[in-house]
Scaffold this motif. Structure first.
Motif, PDB file in Angstrom:
ATOM      1  N   TYR A  52       0.829  -1.202   0.000  1.00 42.20           N
ATOM      2  CA  TYR A  52       0.000   0.000   0.000  1.00 42.20           C
ATOM      3  C   TYR A  52       0.871   1.262   0.000  1.00 42.20           C
ATOM      4  O   TYR A  52       0.642   2.195  -0.777  1.00 42.20           O
ATOM      5  CB  TYR A  52      -0.909  -0.025   1.232  1.00 42.20           C
ATOM      6  N   ASN A  53       1.900   1.281   0.875  1.00 39.56           N
ATOM      7  CA  ASN A  53       2.804   2.438   0.938  1.00 39.56           C
ATOM      8  C   ASN A  53       3.581   2.613  -0.366  1.00 39.56           C
ATOM      9  O   ASN A  53       3.778   3.733  -0.857  1.00 39.56           O
ATOM     10  CB  ASN A  53       3.789   2.278   2.095  1.00 39.56           C
ATOM     11  N   THR A  87       2.708   1.624  -3.449  1.00 39.50           N
ATOM     12  CA  THR A  87       1.855   2.100  -4.544  1.00 39.50           C
ATOM     13  C   THR A  87       1.526   3.579  -4.386  1.00 39.50           C
ATOM     14  O   THR A  87       1.446   4.318  -5.376  1.00 39.50           O
ATOM     15  CB  THR A  87       0.550   1.279  -4.610  1.00 39.50           C
ATOM     16  N   ASN A  88       1.355   4.026  -3.135  1.00 33.91           N
ATOM     17  CA  ASN A  88       1.109   5.457  -2.896  1.00 33.91           C
ATOM     18  C   ASN A  88       2.284   6.307  -3.351  1.00 33.91           C
ATOM     19  O   ASN A  88       2.120   7.339  -4.014  1.00 33.91           O
ATOM     20  CB  ASN A  88       0.844   5.705  -1.411  1.00 33.91           C
ATOM     21  N   LYS A  89       3.500   5.847  -2.955  1.00 37.18           N
ATOM     22  CA  LYS A  89       4.704   6.599  -3.340  1.00 37.18           C
ATOM     23  C   LYS A  89       4.908   6.583  -4.851  1.00 37.18           C
ATOM     24  O   LYS A  89       5.329   7.574  -5.453  1.00 37.18           O
ATOM     25  CB  LYS A  89       5.926   6.008  -2.631  1.00 37.18           C
ATOM     26  N   SER A 136       2.497   6.347  -7.090  1.00 32.95           N
ATOM     27  CA  SER A 136       1.481   7.243  -7.671  1.00 32.95           C
ATOM     28  C   SER A 136       1.924   8.697  -7.576  1.00 32.95           C
ATOM     29  O   SER A 136       1.790   9.470  -8.547  1.00 32.95           O
ATOM     30  CB  SER A 136       0.142   7.060  -6.929  1.00 32.95           C
ATOM     31  N   ILE A 137       2.473   9.077  -6.412  1.00 34.03           N
ATOM     32  CA  ILE A 137       2.956  10.457  -6.235  1.00 34.03           C
ATOM     33  C   ILE A 137       4.111  10.735  -7.196  1.00 34.03           C
ATOM     34  O   ILE A 137       4.204  11.827  -7.783  1.00 34.03           O
ATOM     35  CB  ILE A 137       3.388  10.691  -4.771  1.00 34.03           C
ATOM     36  N   SER A 191       9.470  11.437   3.335  1.00 30.57           N
ATOM     37  CA  SER A 191       8.728  10.240   3.775  1.00 30.57           C
ATOM     38  C   SER A 191       9.541   8.971   3.541  1.00 30.57           C
ATOM     39  O   SER A 191       9.505   8.041   4.352  1.00 30.57           O
ATOM     40  CB  SER A 191       7.389  10.150   3.042  1.00 30.57           C
TER      41      SER A 191
END
Length: 555
Positions: A490-491, A493-495, A497-498, A545
């Motif tokens: 999850y982390n 894929t978020n990074k 995407s950003i 992050s």
């Protein structure tokens, strides 16, 4: 914030004052008791800076009364959870309680049994011969001639204990929150303790224990168990046969009677082995005061308020662990601990094997007569604590009882060696276990269970096939590691995407600036400047992050 009923406020306040007095203010702060926690008057503190943690705990428990003293006494058996220094202090706890008036005793007896003392006893001594946290002990003679002892529960003790148990659970939650990384779960301990305390409040439970021991040892000429007089026994009154004999600490009377103290010590130890290995039901507090010599080579056990149970499966695992230790089979010991669900997720198995190997080899070559079993058990419990192993609570009860019986036997015979008695007993135990009649009996039980299981197999198979046909079988996999993998994905894929958004902003802004269209800011296209600014800001956040995420993973 804890909401408490009006009737409990005074007790909460008393407990809070004592906790603060002995340096446990953090518990009071964590409790956040509505209307109390922030209005506690200044308490005159003793000079606690010279006291150890164990001594402060002991003094606080003594001051808080019967329930807390009982909790401390039970915790003193938990060598698997607490440090030896704290155990030593808790072992000093005594129920220093005042006696209640004889008139109350008469009233309670009448309320419970429905008869006056004069209707039941030809003689009753109003003087208390024993006083404990739950009740008082008297002696008398029934009209039928039997001499008895009568336990009568304290007035209003049940209400006090139930209130204290409720408060203790709140305190347990506060301590668990304060020591989140601790292996000890105080709420769990309080729940177990509550069950024990509520059982002790019902004298019928002790009476049934006594009667069960009498049945188990009815054919043993060396052991005597007092008779229960059920007509004069209830929840708050217990009437038992008075045991006439000599305390095992009264050396002069033992010598005057020409009794063999060494044989008596062996009889006590052997009876205890039978309780564990044959009956799976044992006296959990066999201290000198609870063992009375009633004749040459004959003893009596008294006070069955605390007993231990051990099922055949657990007993088999203990036996396996014992023989694995003798054979220095480390892997078998670890397998047994896994079967007991004792090994925690954070247990380091490599370190566990190293420590276990050292422990076994340290005691391996010592002659059996020189082994101090209490020392071995205490060392084993230190090993348990050190390696985050959580044994079932019955292990702690058993360990404490073994240490106590060894100490009681050494009162009679300073040269007493429990391992020697244990070795001789095991030989006899296994000879009897493999006796043809016992094997046949075990086979009958096994075949009966097997026949019952076979009978239900067709029904279970039909049910499984029916569910398969209807597509109603679901497979659920639950694992803590999958949860951590899910979080990591999850982390990630978020990074990712950003990162794509930042790349898009950079490419789009570059195109806008290259084409030189739209409103301007200091000669540059405004949309391009905004795009670069957003991309820079998001890029900085992403880098920070990632750095913090890596740092947390390393820790």
């Amino acid at each position: 914030m804890i909401k408490v009923s009006y009737k409990n406020i005074k007790r909460y306040k008393e407990i809070a004052q004592v906790l603060i007095k002995y340096g446990f203010a953090f518990v009071v702060e964590k409790l956040k008791i509505d209307g109390i926690a922030y209005k506690i008057p200044i308490v005159t503190r003793e000079n606690i800076k010279y006291m150890s943690t164990g001594e402060r705990i002991r003094r606080a428990l003594e001051e808080l009364g019967p329930t807390f003293i009982k909790l401390g006494q039970i915790l003193s058996t938990r060598h698997d959870l607490l440090e030896p220094s704290i155990i030593e202090e808790l072992s000093k706890l005594q129920s220093n309680v005042s006696t209640f008036e004889f008139e109350y005793a008469k009233e309670i007896f009448k309320d419970e049994i429905g008869l006056d003392f004069e209707d039941v006893f030809s003689y009753f001594n109003p003087k208390v011969i024993g006083s404990a946290s739950i009740g008082q002990v008297y002696e008398g003679r029934l009209k039928t001639g039997q001499e008895v002892i009568v336990k009568i529960q304290r007035p209003n003790i049940e209400n006090l204990i139930r209130t204290d148990l409720e408060i203790l659970y709140s305190i347990g939650k506060a301590i668990d929150e304060h020591y989140k990384d601790s292996l000890i779960n105080f709420c769990e301990i309080i729940e177990e303790f509550s069950v024990l305390m509520l059982r002790e409040l019902d004298y019928n439970f002790e009476a049934r224990n006594c009667e069960k021991f009498m049945e188990l040892f009815k054919n043993d000429k060396n052991i005597h168990i007092p008779k229960v007089y059920w007509d004069y026994t209830s929840k708050r009154v217990l009437t038992l046969e008075k045991i006439k004999g000599v305390q095992i600490t009264d050396f002069k009377k033992i010598e005057n009677n020409h009794w063999d103290s060494k044989k008596i010590a062996n009889i006590g130890a052997l009876s205890f082995m039978k309780q564990i290995f044959i009956h799976g039901f044992f006296h959990a507090d066999p201290h000198p005061g609870n063992i009375i010599i009633v004749g040459n080579e004959k003893i009596a056990f008294i006070d069955f308020g605390i007993v231990g149970f051990i099922d055949s499966l657990t007993l088999g695992l203990i036996t396996d662990m014992l023989f694995a230790s003798i054979n220095k089979d480390i892997e078998r010991i670890i397998t047994v601990l896994m079967d007991l669900n004792a090994i925690q997720d954070n247990t380091n198995l490599i370190k566990l094997r190293e420590d276990m190997s050292y422990l076994i080899h340290y005691y391996y070559n010592i002659p059996i007569k020189k082994i101090n079993l209490s020392e071995v058990i205490n060392e084993f419990m230190r090993f348990i604590r050190k390696n985050n192993i959580k044994l079932p609570s019955q292990f702690a009860t058993l360990a404490k009882a073994i240490i106590t019986i060894e100490g009681s036997a050494k009162v009679l015979n300073p040269d007493f060696c429990l391992p020697v008695i244990f070795k001789d007993f095991l030989k006899e135990f296994y000879i009897n276990k493999f006796n043809p009649s016992n094997i046949f009996s075990s086979c009958q039980i096994y075949l009966s269970q097997l026949a019952r299981d076979i009978k239900f197999i067709p029904k279970q198979v039909r049910l499984i096939l029916k569910n398969l046909e209807k597509n109603e079988i679901k497979l659920t996999i639950d694992d803590k590691k999958f949860i951590s993998i899910e979080k990591a994905i999850y982390n990630m894929t978020n990074k990712l995407s950003i990162s794509l958004i930042i790349s898009s902003l950079l490419v789009g802004s570059s195109l806008v600036i290259t084409t030189n269209v739209g409103p301007k800011l200091k000669g540059y296209p405004l949309l391009g400047v905004i795009g670069y600014t957003l991309a820079s800001f998001m890029g900085i956040i992403l880098v920070v992050s990632i750095i913090f995420s890596n740092k947390n993973n390393q820790e």
